[in-house]
Scaffold this motif. Structure first.
Motif, PDB file in Angstrom:
ATOM      1  N   VAL A  43      44.382  49.219  45.422  1.00 23.81           N
ATOM      2  CA  VAL A  43      43.105  48.921  44.769  1.00 23.81           C
ATOM      3  C   VAL A  43      42.249  48.063  45.689  1.00 23.81           C
ATOM      4  N   TRP A  69      44.812  45.298  47.152  1.00 17.55           N
ATOM      5  CA  TRP A  69      45.864  44.938  46.196  1.00 17.55           C
ATOM      6  C   TRP A  69      46.812  46.120  46.055  1.00 17.55           C
ATOM      7  N   LEU A 109      41.418  45.145  32.816  1.00 19.16           N
ATOM      8  CA  LEU A 109      40.274  45.922  33.286  1.00 19.16           C
ATOM      9  C   LEU A 109      39.477  46.437  32.088  1.00 19.16           C
ATOM     10  N   PRO A 115      35.334  49.160  41.428  1.00 21.08           N
ATOM     11  CA  PRO A 115      36.618  49.159  42.155  1.00 21.08           C
ATOM     12  C   PRO A 115      37.110  50.569  42.413  1.00 21.08           C
ATOM     13  N   PRO A 142      38.994  45.875  45.088  1.00 24.16           N
ATOM     14  CA  PRO A 142      38.094  45.390  44.037  1.00 24.16           C
ATOM     15  C   PRO A 142      36.633  45.478  44.461  1.00 24.16           C
ATOM     16  N   TRP A 147      46.000  41.583  40.472  1.00 18.91           N
ATOM     17  CA  TRP A 147      44.598  41.893  40.187  1.00 18.91           C
ATOM     18  C   TRP A 147      44.505  42.478  38.782  1.00 18.91           C
ATOM     19  N   MET A 148      43.684  41.872  37.933  1.00 19.42           N
ATOM     20  CA  MET A 148      43.475  42.324  36.561  1.00 19.42           C
ATOM     21  C   MET A 148      44.769  42.336  35.739  1.00 19.42           C
ATOM     22  N   PHE A 157      46.866  47.015  35.354  1.00 20.28           N
ATOM     23  CA  PHE A 157      45.554  46.363  35.308  1.00 20.28           C
ATOM     24  C   PHE A 157      45.053  46.244  33.860  1.00 20.28           C
TER      25      PHE A 157
END
Length: 284
Positions: free
Chosen positions: A209, A180, A254, A215, A211, A44-45, A251
Motif C-alpha cells: 500500500v 506499507w 479505511l 491510496p 498511502p 496503516w489503517m 485496513f
C-alpha cells in the motif's frame, strides 16, 4: 482481642487488594495505550481484524522492532505480518544471523530443527534484508524468531517469493518513498498437515500500500507449487480476494468509499511492475 486483630488484618488485606487492583488497572491501561501507539506506527489503517464467526482466523498481536505479527496458536504460525519500508539513501545490510531462534511468546515449542528434512524452507515473512536496511539490527534479529518463519517450498522461497521481496525493497520503495506491507499464509482445511507444530500453508499473500489522498494497493497471491520463474504479474489479485481466503479484514479503519475502490480492483498503473515482473532474482 484476637478477633479484633483478625478483623484488622482482613481490613488491611482488603485495602491492599483494592490498591493492588487499581495499580494493575492503571498499569494495564498505560500498557494498552502504549501498545496502541506502537501499533499505529507499524500498521496503516489498523491491524488486520479476524472474523468472529471463524475461530481459525483468531490471532494475537506480537510486537517486534520493525514489524508486527498476528500470531495464531491454532495454526502455530503468523496469520499476518505487517511493517513499513522507507527509502534509504545508502542501503547497507548487517551480516545475516546464523541461526533461527525460538520465541517464548509462542504457546508451542517451535524450533528451527522442526524443518530439518521436511522438504520446506524456513521462509521469512518480515524479510531479513529489508528489516536490516530499513529498521536496523534489532529488527533483523527479530526476523529470525520462529514466530516470523513459515514453511515454504524451495522454488517459492528462493525464487518467486525472493523476486517479489527484491522488487518491493529495490524498486517500489525507492519509487514511492514509503510502502506499507502486510503479508502472510493461506491455508486449506488440512489442519494436521504440519511441520512440527506449524501448519503448512497452501500459498502466501503480500499486500503493498502507498498511502495518499487516493491510496493505491498492489496485492499478490502465490501458491506453494510454483516453478519459480513465472512473471510476478501472473499472481496479481484484489485485496478482497485475499480477505476471502484468509478470513481477515485488512485496513479496518479505511473509509468504506476508499476501501471499495482500493480493495476491489487490480490497478497496476504507476507501480512500474512491467520492469520487474520477469526480472531474474538475485540468487538464481
Amino acid at each position: 482481642m484476637a478477633r479484633r486483630r483478625r478483623r484488622g488484618l482482613l481490613g488491611q488485606l482488603a485495602r491492599s487488594s483494592r490498591i493492588g487492583l487499581v495499580f494493575v488497572v492503571v498499569i494495564s491501561g498505560l500498557w494498552y495505550w502504549q501498545e496502541g501507539d506502537v501499533r499505529d506506527r507499524l500498521s496503516w489503517m489498523g491491524v488486520p481484524e479476524w472474523q468472529w464467526n471463524d475461530w481459525r482466523s483468531w490471532n494475537r498481536v506480537l510486537r517486534n522492532d520493525g514489524f508486527l505479527v498476528g500470531w495464531s496458536d491454532v495454526r502455530g504460525e503468523a496469520l499476518w505480518v505487517g511493517y513499513v519500508l522507507n527509502r534509504v539513501d545508502s542501503p547497507r545490510s548487517q551480516p545475516r544471523p546464523d541461526r533461527f531462534e525460538p520465541d517464548w511468546r509462542s504457546l508451542w515449542p517451535i524450533g528451527s530443527d522442526d524443518y530439518t528434512h521436511s522438504g520446506y524452507d524456513r521462509g521469512h515473512l518480515a524479510p531479513n534484508y529489508a528489516m536490516s536496511v530499513v529498521h536496523g539490527r534489532d529488527a533483523q534479529l527479530a526476523s529470525f524468531l520462529m514466530t516470523n518463519i513459515t514453511p515454504q517450498r524451495p522454488k517459492l522461497n528462493r525464487q518467486l517469493w525472493q523476486r517479489l521481496e527484491e522488487a518491493v525493497i529495490d524498486d517500489f520503495v525507492p519509487r514511492f518513498g514509503r510502502v506499507w506491507v502486510v503479508t502472510g499464509p493461506v491455508f486449506d482445511d488440512q489442519l494436521l498437515h504440519r511441520v512440527g507444530f506449524t501448519q503448512v500453508p497452501v500459498g502466501f499473500y503480500k499486500i503493498l500500500v502507498v498511502p495518499g489522498q487516493t491510496p493505491r494497493a498492489l496485492a499478490f497471491l502465490m501458491p506453494q507449487d510454483v516453478s519459480g520463474n513465472e512473471p510476478l504479474a501472473r499472481f496479481l489479485v484484489t485485496v478482497d480476494e485475499i480477505e476471502a481466503h484468509t478470513g481477515l479484514d485488512f485496513f479496518p479503519q479505511l473509509p468504506d468509499s476508499i476501501e471499495r475502490q482500493m480493495e476491489g480492483y487490480v490497478e497496476t498503473a504507476g507501480w512500474g511492475l512491467e520492469a520487474v515482473s520477469t526480472r531474474p532474482g538475485r540468487y538464481q
